[in-house]
Design a protein around this motif. Sequence first.
Motif, PDB file in Angstrom:
ATOM      1  N   VAL A 173     -16.256 -44.746  25.752  1.00  0.00           N
ATOM      2  CA  VAL A 173     -16.767 -45.895  26.500  1.00  0.00           C
ATOM      3  C   VAL A 173     -16.854 -45.511  27.970  1.00  0.00           C
ATOM      4  O   VAL A 173     -15.904 -44.977  28.545  1.00  0.00           O
ATOM      5  CB  VAL A 173     -15.844 -47.132  26.346  1.00  0.00           C
ATOM      6  CG1 VAL A 173     -16.252 -48.239  27.304  1.00  0.00           C
ATOM      7  CG2 VAL A 173     -15.888 -47.653  24.910  1.00  0.00           C
ATOM      8  N   LYS A 206      -2.610 -56.399  26.051  1.00  0.00           N
ATOM      9  CA  LYS A 206      -1.651 -55.680  26.887  1.00  0.00           C
ATOM     10  C   LYS A 206      -2.034 -55.751  28.360  1.00  0.00           C
ATOM     11  O   LYS A 206      -1.236 -55.498  29.240  1.00  0.00           O
ATOM     12  CB  LYS A 206      -1.591 -54.207  26.464  1.00  0.00           C
ATOM     13  CG  LYS A 206      -0.707 -53.994  25.257  1.00  0.00           C
ATOM     14  CD  LYS A 206      -0.496 -52.506  24.997  1.00  0.00           C
ATOM     15  CE  LYS A 206      -1.785 -51.858  24.595  1.00  0.00           C
ATOM     16  NZ  LYS A 206      -1.725 -50.513  24.097  1.00  0.00           N
ATOM     17  N   TRP A 231     -21.859 -56.370  29.993  1.00  0.00           N
ATOM     18  CA  TRP A 231     -20.426 -56.322  30.353  1.00  0.00           C
ATOM     19  C   TRP A 231     -19.909 -57.724  30.599  1.00  0.00           C
ATOM     20  O   TRP A 231     -18.811 -58.076  30.189  1.00  0.00           O
ATOM     21  CB  TRP A 231     -20.179 -55.438  31.587  1.00  0.00           C
ATOM     22  CG  TRP A 231     -20.151 -53.983  31.282  1.00  0.00           C
ATOM     23  CD1 TRP A 231     -20.927 -53.000  31.845  1.00  0.00           C
ATOM     24  CD2 TRP A 231     -19.304 -53.298  30.336  1.00  0.00           C
ATOM     25  NE1 TRP A 231     -20.618 -51.772  31.302  1.00  0.00           N
ATOM     26  CE2 TRP A 231     -19.631 -51.921  30.385  1.00  0.00           C
ATOM     27  CE3 TRP A 231     -18.303 -53.724  29.463  1.00  0.00           C
ATOM     28  CZ2 TRP A 231     -18.988 -50.971  29.577  1.00  0.00           C
ATOM     29  CZ3 TRP A 231     -17.661 -52.773  28.659  1.00  0.00           C
ATOM     30  CH2 TRP A 231     -18.006 -51.428  28.728  1.00  0.00           C
ATOM     31  N   LEU A 267      -7.823 -56.969  33.934  1.00  0.00           N
ATOM     32  CA  LEU A 267      -9.121 -57.026  33.259  1.00  0.00           C
ATOM     33  C   LEU A 267     -10.234 -57.354  34.237  1.00  0.00           C
ATOM     34  O   LEU A 267     -11.344 -56.839  34.147  1.00  0.00           O
ATOM     35  CB  LEU A 267      -9.088 -58.050  32.119  1.00  0.00           C
ATOM     36  CG  LEU A 267      -8.274 -57.620  30.893  1.00  0.00           C
ATOM     37  CD1 LEU A 267      -8.204 -58.740  29.865  1.00  0.00           C
ATOM     38  CD2 LEU A 267      -8.854 -56.362  30.252  1.00  0.00           C
ATOM     39  N   TRP A 291      -6.265 -55.388  23.802  1.00  0.00           N
ATOM     40  CA  TRP A 291      -6.692 -56.199  24.946  1.00  0.00           C
ATOM     41  C   TRP A 291      -5.551 -56.971  25.586  1.00  0.00           C
ATOM     42  O   TRP A 291      -5.449 -57.074  26.794  1.00  0.00           O
ATOM     43  CB  TRP A 291      -7.778 -57.165  24.477  1.00  0.00           C
ATOM     44  CG  TRP A 291      -8.837 -57.449  25.466  1.00  0.00           C
ATOM     45  CD1 TRP A 291      -9.191 -58.677  25.937  1.00  0.00           C
ATOM     46  CD2 TRP A 291      -9.725 -56.501  26.109  1.00  0.00           C
ATOM     47  NE1 TRP A 291     -10.234 -58.544  26.816  1.00  0.00           N
ATOM     48  CE2 TRP A 291     -10.561 -57.230  26.940  1.00  0.00           C
ATOM     49  CE3 TRP A 291      -9.844 -55.103  26.051  1.00  0.00           C
ATOM     50  CZ2 TRP A 291     -11.548 -56.621  27.719  1.00  0.00           C
ATOM     51  CZ3 TRP A 291     -10.816 -54.494  26.824  1.00  0.00           C
ATOM     52  CH2 TRP A 291     -11.649 -55.250  27.632  1.00  0.00           C
ATOM     53  N   PHE A 298      -8.961 -48.220  34.275  1.00  0.00           N
ATOM     54  CA  PHE A 298      -9.828 -47.838  33.165  1.00  0.00           C
ATOM     55  C   PHE A 298      -9.485 -46.424  32.700  1.00  0.00           C
ATOM     56  O   PHE A 298      -9.317 -46.170  31.514  1.00  0.00           O
ATOM     57  CB  PHE A 298     -11.290 -47.935  33.611  1.00  0.00           C
ATOM     58  CG  PHE A 298     -12.262 -47.557  32.523  1.00  0.00           C
ATOM     59  CD1 PHE A 298     -12.512 -48.423  31.472  1.00  0.00           C
ATOM     60  CD2 PHE A 298     -12.938 -46.347  32.568  1.00  0.00           C
ATOM     61  CE1 PHE A 298     -13.410 -48.081  30.463  1.00  0.00           C
ATOM     62  CE2 PHE A 298     -13.837 -45.995  31.572  1.00  0.00           C
ATOM     63  CZ  PHE A 298     -14.075 -46.859  30.509  1.00  0.00           C
ATOM     64  N   HIS A 344     -10.550 -44.316  24.461  1.00  0.00           N
ATOM     65  CA  HIS A 344     -12.003 -44.310  24.606  1.00  0.00           C
ATOM     66  C   HIS A 344     -12.596 -43.033  25.190  1.00  0.00           C
ATOM     67  O   HIS A 344     -13.388 -43.070  26.115  1.00  0.00           O
ATOM     68  CB  HIS A 344     -12.457 -45.526  25.420  1.00  0.00           C
ATOM     69  CG  HIS A 344     -12.394 -46.790  24.617  1.00  0.00           C
ATOM     70  ND1 HIS A 344     -13.155 -46.999  23.499  1.00  0.00           N
ATOM     71  CD2 HIS A 344     -11.649 -47.912  24.770  1.00  0.00           C
ATOM     72  CE1 HIS A 344     -12.888 -48.183  22.995  1.00  0.00           C
ATOM     73  NE2 HIS A 344     -11.970 -48.762  23.737  1.00  0.00           N
TER      74      HIS A 344
HETATM   75  C1  HEC Z   1      -5.190 -48.952  21.699  1.00  0.00           C
HETATM   76  C2  HEC Z   1      -6.516 -48.398  21.813  1.00  0.00           C
HETATM   77  C3  HEC Z   1      -7.528 -49.095  22.722  1.00  0.00           C
HETATM   78  C4  HEC Z   1      -7.386 -49.413  24.050  1.00  0.00           C
HETATM   79  C5  HEC Z   1      -6.183 -49.215  24.948  1.00  0.00           C
HETATM   80  C6  HEC Z   1      -8.662 -49.940  24.461  1.00  0.00           C
HETATM   81  N1  HEC Z   1      -9.535 -49.954  23.407  1.00  0.00           N
HETATM   82 FE1  HEC Z   1     -11.504 -50.526  23.444  1.00  0.00          FE
HETATM   83  N2  HEC Z   1     -11.638 -50.255  21.446  1.00  0.00           N
HETATM   84  C7  HEC Z   1     -10.645 -49.717  20.641  1.00  0.00           C
HETATM   85  C8  HEC Z   1     -11.146 -49.643  19.267  1.00  0.00           C
HETATM   86  C9  HEC Z   1     -10.370 -49.117  18.078  1.00  0.00           C
HETATM   87  C10 HEC Z   1     -12.485 -50.148  19.299  1.00  0.00           C
HETATM   88  C11 HEC Z   1     -13.486 -50.278  18.159  1.00  0.00           C
HETATM   89  C12 HEC Z   1     -13.368 -51.391  17.223  1.00  0.00           C
HETATM   90  C13 HEC Z   1     -12.804 -52.702  17.682  1.00  0.00           C
HETATM   91  O1  HEC Z   1     -13.286 -53.363  18.627  1.00  0.00           O
HETATM   92  O2  HEC Z   1     -11.855 -53.145  17.033  1.00  0.00           O
HETATM   93  C14 HEC Z   1     -12.757 -50.507  20.678  1.00  0.00           C
HETATM   94  C15 HEC Z   1     -13.954 -51.001  21.121  1.00  0.00           C
HETATM   95  C16 HEC Z   1     -14.307 -51.143  22.451  1.00  0.00           C
HETATM   96  C17 HEC Z   1     -15.635 -51.410  22.923  1.00  0.00           C
HETATM   97  C18 HEC Z   1     -16.870 -51.563  22.068  1.00  0.00           C
HETATM   98  C19 HEC Z   1     -17.310 -50.216  21.604  1.00  0.00           C
HETATM   99  C20 HEC Z   1     -18.700 -49.829  22.005  1.00  0.00           C
HETATM  100  O3  HEC Z   1     -19.013 -48.620  21.898  1.00  0.00           O
HETATM  101  O4  HEC Z   1     -19.484 -50.669  22.430  1.00  0.00           O
HETATM  102  C21 HEC Z   1     -15.575 -51.462  24.282  1.00  0.00           C
HETATM  103  C22 HEC Z   1     -16.719 -51.693  25.248  1.00  0.00           C
HETATM  104  C23 HEC Z   1     -14.191 -51.247  24.652  1.00  0.00           C
HETATM  105  N3  HEC Z   1     -13.454 -51.046  23.515  1.00  0.00           N
HETATM  106  C24 HEC Z   1     -13.714 -51.259  25.946  1.00  0.00           C
HETATM  107  C25 HEC Z   1     -12.380 -51.107  26.293  1.00  0.00           C
HETATM  108  C26 HEC Z   1     -11.874 -51.280  27.633  1.00  0.00           C
HETATM  109  C27 HEC Z   1     -12.723 -51.648  28.845  1.00  0.00           C
HETATM  110  C28 HEC Z   1     -10.543 -51.042  27.576  1.00  0.00           C
HETATM  111  C29 HEC Z   1      -9.531 -51.123  28.691  1.00  0.00           C
HETATM  112  C30 HEC Z   1      -9.391 -52.414  29.327  1.00  0.00           C
HETATM  113  C31 HEC Z   1     -10.210 -50.718  26.201  1.00  0.00           C
HETATM  114  N4  HEC Z   1     -11.349 -50.775  25.444  1.00  0.00           N
HETATM  115  C32 HEC Z   1      -8.940 -50.374  25.746  1.00  0.00           C
HETATM  116  C33 HEC Z   1      -9.398 -49.298  21.048  1.00  0.00           C
HETATM  117  C34 HEC Z   1      -8.872 -49.450  22.305  1.00  0.00           C
END
Ligand code: HEC
Length: 106
Positions: A53, A79, A63, A85, A77, A36, A44
Amino acid sequence: MKTITKAIAILSIAALCATSALAAEGGNPKKGKYLFKKSCKTCHVEDAEGGEVTPLNRTQAQWDRFFERNKHNADAWNKFSEGDLKDIKQFLFDHAADSDQPETCG
Ligand code: HEC
């Protein structure tokens, strides 16, 4: 006597499964925490594209739903392997807002 012990064992296993219906299972939370921080936090942290996050962002049920319904945008995701995950989910779940050990991931 033997059959009774067996029956009790089977019953308690069944009970365990029933109570954990809504729970992350089998993931490695230590590895999840590492992954993470290493991989999710790149997008994040505050002011980054995904917004901050932490495990505290959601309750355990939320979750569960987030991971089950695959709510994340796929580019980021996909990747991650399923195993990764699972570990990440375990970490987030274990420290969710309503968990025993709510925790941010600073
Ligand atoms: C390449 C960039 C990137 C990576 C790496 C990434 N995220 Fe995100 N994530 C985003 C973006 C941009 C959003 C907001 C919009 C969307 O979902 O398209 C988001 C949205 C989220 C949200 C919802 C936002 C909220 O405030 O509720 C969560 C929860 C989240 N990601 C968790 C994760 C987790 C857990 C991982 C690792 C496994 C991860 N993300 C990896 C770019 C990323």
